[in-house]
Design a protein around this motif. Sequence first.
Motif, mmCIF file in Angstrom:
data_model
loop_
_atom_site.group_PDB
_atom_site.id
_atom_site.type_symbol
_atom_site.label_atom_id
_atom_site.label_comp_id
_atom_site.label_asym_id
_atom_site.label_seq_id
_atom_site.Cartn_x
_atom_site.Cartn_y
_atom_site.Cartn_z
ATOM 1 N N SER A 1 0.831 -1.205 0.000
ATOM 2 C CA SER A 1 0.000 0.000 0.000
ATOM 3 C C SER A 1 0.868 1.259 0.000
ATOM 4 O O SER A 1 0.588 2.217 -0.725
ATOM 5 C CB SER A 1 -0.945 -0.014 1.207
ATOM 6 N N THR A 2 1.969 1.245 0.775
ATOM 7 C CA THR A 2 2.844 2.416 0.772
ATOM 8 C C THR A 2 3.672 2.465 -0.515
ATOM 9 O O THR A 2 3.961 3.549 -1.020
ATOM 10 C CB THR A 2 3.784 2.419 2.003
ATOM 11 N N ALA A 3 4.020 1.300 -1.054
ATOM 12 C CA ALA A 3 4.779 1.265 -2.315
ATOM 13 C C ALA A 3 3.996 1.968 -3.422
ATOM 14 O O ALA A 3 4.558 2.715 -4.223
ATOM 15 C CB ALA A 3 5.071 -0.179 -2.717
ATOM 16 N N MET A 4 2.698 1.751 -3.454
ATOM 17 C CA MET A 4 1.874 2.375 -4.498
ATOM 18 C C MET A 4 1.865 3.895 -4.357
ATOM 19 O O MET A 4 1.941 4.615 -5.347
ATOM 20 C CB MET A 4 0.457 1.814 -4.457
ATOM 21 N N ILE A 5 1.800 4.364 -3.121
ATOM 22 C CA ILE A 5 1.783 5.823 -2.924
ATOM 23 C C ILE A 5 3.144 6.414 -3.273
ATOM 24 O O ILE A 5 3.231 7.458 -3.923
ATOM 25 C CB ILE A 5 1.357 6.171 -1.479
ATOM 26 N N GLU A 6 4.222 5.719 -2.876
ATOM 27 C CA GLU A 6 5.555 6.198 -3.240
ATOM 28 C C GLU A 6 5.710 6.262 -4.762
ATOM 29 O O GLU A 6 6.289 7.204 -5.304
ATOM 30 C CB GLU A 6 6.628 5.254 -2.671
ATOM 31 N N GLY A 7 5.171 5.251 -5.433
ATOM 32 C CA GLY A 7 5.231 5.218 -6.896
ATOM 33 C C GLY A 7 4.535 6.418 -7.510
ATOM 34 O O GLY A 7 5.036 7.053 -8.443
ATOM 35 N N ARG A 8 3.377 6.738 -6.972
ATOM 36 C CA ARG A 8 2.640 7.906 -7.487
ATOM 37 C C ARG A 8 3.447 9.181 -7.306
ATOM 38 O O ARG A 8 3.510 10.023 -8.205
ATOM 39 C CB ARG A 8 1.323 8.059 -6.737
#
Lengths: 517, 159
Positions: free
Chosen positions: A461-468
């Motif tokens: 879930s945090t990986a996706m936000i970091e990606g954004r």
Amino acid sequence: MGRLQEHPVVQFRRGKKVTIYFDGKPMEAYEGETVAAALYANGVRIFSRSFKYHRPRGFFCAIGKCSSCMMEVDGIPNVRTCKVYVRDGMQIRSQNSYPDVNNDILGVFDRLDFMFPHGFHYKKFIRPSFLRLFFVNSMRKFTGLGNFPKEEIKERGREETLECDIAIIGAGPAGLSSAIYAGELGADICLMDENPRVGGQLVKQTHRFFGSAEHGAGTRGIKIAENLEKKVREFDNVNISLNTGVFGIYDGTIGAVKDNTLIEIKPKKIIIATGAYERTLIFENNDLPGVYGAGGVQTLMNVYGVKPGDTGLIVGSGNVGLILTYQLLQAGVDVAGIVEAMPVIGGYFVHAAKVRRLGIPIYTSHTIKKAYGSKRVEGAQIVALDDKWQEVPGSERDISCDFICISVGLSPTHELLYQAGAEMRFVPELGGFVPVRNRYMETSREGVYVAGDAAGIEEASTAMIEGRIAGLDSAIKLGYGDKEAEEMRDKFVSDLEEMRRGPFGARILKGLEKVVV
Amino acid sequence: MPDYCKRGFLLTDEIAPRPSDERLKERKVAFIECPQEIPCNACVFSCKFDAVEMENINAPPRVIYENCTGCMKCIRVCPGLAIFMLEIKDGKGRITMPYEFLPVPEKGDTVSLLNRKGEIVGEGTVTWVLPPEKNEGTALVTVEMDKDLLFEVRAFRVR
């Protein structure tokens, strides 16, 4: 045989039935399966022999990060069988063993280890000097992995040069999110992944995700992967290049290989979202076939629908270990218990409660001491630890199991970041070597971004936000987007801060203090 | 670190305040066993009746029993499978639990009831099943049992 026919959550869509040959023996396989998965389903447990002592090795990671499943495939040596897909009539041969990998007479070296200490070839077999050449030539016959292809490869390699705004390496949750958000702003993107499908490790996460409701909490990982893929494929300006292995970054130019094409990519910005690899643990017989990475077992079971065994022992009670336990039970596999060295359960309480109420014991303050067995795991011995992490004498107990899953954490896949010239620091809280970066995920090397587990081990879930954030910021720096994009980027930064505010985030924040400038 | 983090299950005195017997007799009510601070708020956003409260994304949820209509939206999305719908009907206790195993029981089946530690504490009868295909793989199963087991039983095993 070893294939799951029904599963409460996953529908396995198997391709056409084909026949592959392992050391000449025909075996049933289905298109879409990797060679390693097909062999495992057919009962193969020993995949290779170790380099020197010819100890049996099984598969471990199942995602091409280790080398214990290497075999000769259609005449090509040292192929990671977990990365190639079956084809009708494929010839697979085990290597570095005689007569075959199951019964390797050279396995006797394992018993004669006292004769071959490290560096023995400098001290032993050198006298009398006139026989030295003979000794050297004889010893050379036992070295090396695999044999050269017998036929000359006629096909010529090709070269290709590409230019793009943003090159994203890794199409897992972080890379896909970067591509979607930067793609939305109109940047020209090249998204690369070494695997034949996008989604990274989401494709084996059959459980519902925790997180913020705005960011898809309550949705299964496999479904999130589908949603992200659908979204990313909507953009014409995102060029997805699968089966593409990036091997280096040279002064801002990326080198990659796809089939027999060497690709030179000249991007304006690079986002490195290469994920992580599984750690292993030191104990007696930890290389025995049947000692697997927890993620490897998830791949085998949840992606290919192959049963890993009858009874498993899980080492490590982080979220991966707890989730894997639950997933094994869903696949009808027994779990003998979960062993945890810390005095408390490592993962979320609710994950532990899920398996505890089904009667699975969790042994906190315990560790695995050894695995039993000669060619495959036949059991394990666990031992209690005191408050100084020392073994409590007499507390050993035997556990009956036929496979052991190691879930003792992950380490960031940091090699490309090093090569790109980013300043790296060793941060135990984040799992290993991670790059120094700013709050928008840009590393000390201008134009090189990092996102996801490569930036520090955390949740998808945090990986996706970091990606954004990385996707948005890199596109903004290139002149795409407006004020609104900047606001969105800043909102994601504060969302991340918000998510990390709890006790599980405290450790991450401590680690981030050391690298975020 | 609280003791439940060592055990992996809650003791009866660690669970949230119970809804009253009157409330349980009225209609179904959500009961959440999620005491730890973890970054998740799926239940809060699923609730259309403001019955689940949370100070911030890391805080444990709290159910306002008066507001809960028993619609079961939260139990469908909870990734921790930590929400149970409780009810007292005709003097019997009924628990609706998420179920992600095979085979999925059918209405009328007798099942073994498990407590938080996985011990068998009795048997119950299945009174309602939401098939897994209607809820992205998670079946919901209502089991009828002795009223005294409402706060003890948290899983079941199909025989």
